[in-house]
Structures are given as C-alpha cells and as structure tokens.
Design a protein around this motif. Sequence first.
Motif, PDB file in Angstrom:
ATOM      1  N   ILE A  11       0.849  -1.205   0.000  1.00  0.00           N
ATOM      2  CA  ILE A  11       0.000   0.000   0.000  1.00  0.00           C
ATOM      3  C   ILE A  11       0.876   1.244   0.000  1.00  0.00           C
ATOM      4  O   ILE A  11       0.631   2.196  -0.744  1.00  0.00           O
ATOM      5  N   CYS A  12       1.899   1.245   0.825  1.00  0.00           N
ATOM      6  CA  CYS A  12       2.800   2.404   0.894  1.00  0.00           C
ATOM      7  C   CYS A  12       3.501   2.648  -0.429  1.00  0.00           C
ATOM      8  O   CYS A  12       3.630   3.787  -0.880  1.00  0.00           O
ATOM      9  N   LEU A  13       3.968   1.593  -1.054  1.00  0.00           N
ATOM     10  CA  LEU A  13       4.693   1.734  -2.317  1.00  0.00           C
ATOM     11  C   LEU A  13       3.782   2.213  -3.450  1.00  0.00           C
ATOM     12  O   LEU A  13       4.192   3.019  -4.278  1.00  0.00           O
ATOM     13  N   LYS A  14       2.549   1.716  -3.479  1.00  0.00           N
ATOM     14  CA  LYS A  14       1.626   2.075  -4.564  1.00  0.00           C
ATOM     15  C   LYS A  14       0.973   3.438  -4.370  1.00  0.00           C
ATOM     16  O   LYS A  14       0.812   4.196  -5.311  1.00  0.00           O
ATOM     17  N   SER A  15       0.534   3.730  -3.136  1.00  0.00           N
ATOM     18  CA  SER A  15      -0.306   4.904  -2.908  1.00  0.00           C
ATOM     19  C   SER A  15       0.317   5.951  -2.020  1.00  0.00           C
ATOM     20  O   SER A  15      -0.232   7.028  -1.855  1.00  0.00           O
ATOM     21  N   GLY A  16       1.410   5.632  -1.401  1.00  0.00           N
ATOM     22  CA  GLY A  16       1.984   6.542  -0.422  1.00  0.00           C
ATOM     23  C   GLY A  16       1.248   6.386   0.899  1.00  0.00           C
ATOM     24  O   GLY A  16       0.087   5.984   0.927  1.00  0.00           O
ATOM     25  N   CYS A  17       1.945   6.629   1.962  1.00  0.00           N
ATOM     26  CA  CYS A  17       1.329   6.511   3.279  1.00  0.00           C
ATOM     27  C   CYS A  17       2.189   7.268   4.278  1.00  0.00           C
ATOM     28  O   CYS A  17       3.273   7.711   3.952  1.00  0.00           O
ATOM     29  N   SER A  18       1.672   7.388   5.470  1.00  0.00           N
ATOM     30  CA  SER A  18       2.456   8.001   6.544  1.00  0.00           C
ATOM     31  C   SER A  18       2.751   6.934   7.575  1.00  0.00           C
ATOM     32  O   SER A  18       1.934   6.051   7.818  1.00  0.00           O
ATOM     33  N   ILE A  19       3.939   7.000   8.153  1.00  0.00           N
ATOM     34  CA  ILE A  19       4.352   6.040   9.165  1.00  0.00           C
ATOM     35  C   ILE A  19       4.335   6.748  10.509  1.00  0.00           C
ATOM     36  O   ILE A  19       4.908   7.817  10.654  1.00  0.00           O
ATOM     37  N   ASN A  20       3.665   6.164  11.485  1.00  0.00           N
ATOM     38  CA  ASN A  20       3.596   6.724  12.844  1.00  0.00           C
ATOM     39  C   ASN A  20       4.208   5.733  13.811  1.00  0.00           C
ATOM     40  O   ASN A  20       4.103   4.533  13.642  1.00  0.00           O
ATOM     41  N   TYR A  21       4.806   6.261  14.852  1.00  0.00           N
ATOM     42  CA  TYR A  21       5.360   5.377  15.872  1.00  0.00           C
ATOM     43  C   TYR A  21       4.819   5.736  17.230  1.00  0.00           C
ATOM     44  O   TYR A  21       4.166   6.688  17.432  1.00  0.00           O
TER      45      TYR A  21
END
Length: 142
Positions: A132-142
């Motif tokens: 999903i991140c590679l195809k659409s972009g996403c944000s990573i939270n920790y």
Amino acid sequence: MNKKNSDRERRKDLRVGMPKPLMVRFRIEKQKGIFKLRPKKIARAKNMSVGGMFLELPPLQEGQLDRIIKGKDKLILELEVPEARRPIRIKGKITRLEKRDRYGKPIYVAGLSFEDIKEKDREEILRRLINICLKSGCSINY
C-alpha cells in the motif's frame, strides 16, 4: 504525560496511515453463538500495523459496545487485504475508545490490538502494508 505520548510508548509496532480508509468487515462473537452483522456494516481503518489498528465503528445495537469493552463479546475482524487469496480473520480487543461528532451524529473510533494472531497473518499484513505504501503513499507513525 499527554495521551499521545502514552499511546506511542505502549505501541510495539509502527503504524501505517492509510491513504484512503481500508474497509474492514467484522462480526461480533457472543458467548452463546455468533451474531453476524449485515455485510454493509463495515468499519473504516484509518491506520494499521501488524499488531492493531485504529478504526471508525459503524453504529451498533444498544449495549453492544459495552459488552465488547467488558470482554463479554469479541470482535472478529475480517481483513479483505488486496491481492490476498483469503480474508485474514483476527480477534480484536478495544484498547482505546473515543466518541466523536460527525455531521451532528455521534460516532465511535477505536484503537484495537490483535489477539492470537498467527505469524503467517502478521507477515501477510506487513507485506500488504508495504505494498500500500509503495503504490499509494502513506504516513508512518510510531
């Protein structure tokens, strides 16, 4: 310590913010049999990790949310992960619950942790989150 910092300290896994909400089907398992919600009753995942998710719940029957919180009923999630051969079925436990207002109507958003998740399902979720991140972009939270 504010609520946001305490949530970060409890998280074991990085959370991926969905570019668009992921639709999650679920059913409610009662101690005496299973009550299935209609297929149109789905939750929307706002972010997800291999250990849990944050989602917006649809309206539930009176008292049902209390039974879930008290552990009398269980949420059984069915993740329809793109490109997966089968839905991933996971028990979810509510770890955080907020009541919000949307267009004058109350809604609930819940933080869930996955219970008794199989290692192969964790790996499948991780693969799909990366995809999903590679195809659409996403944000990573920790």
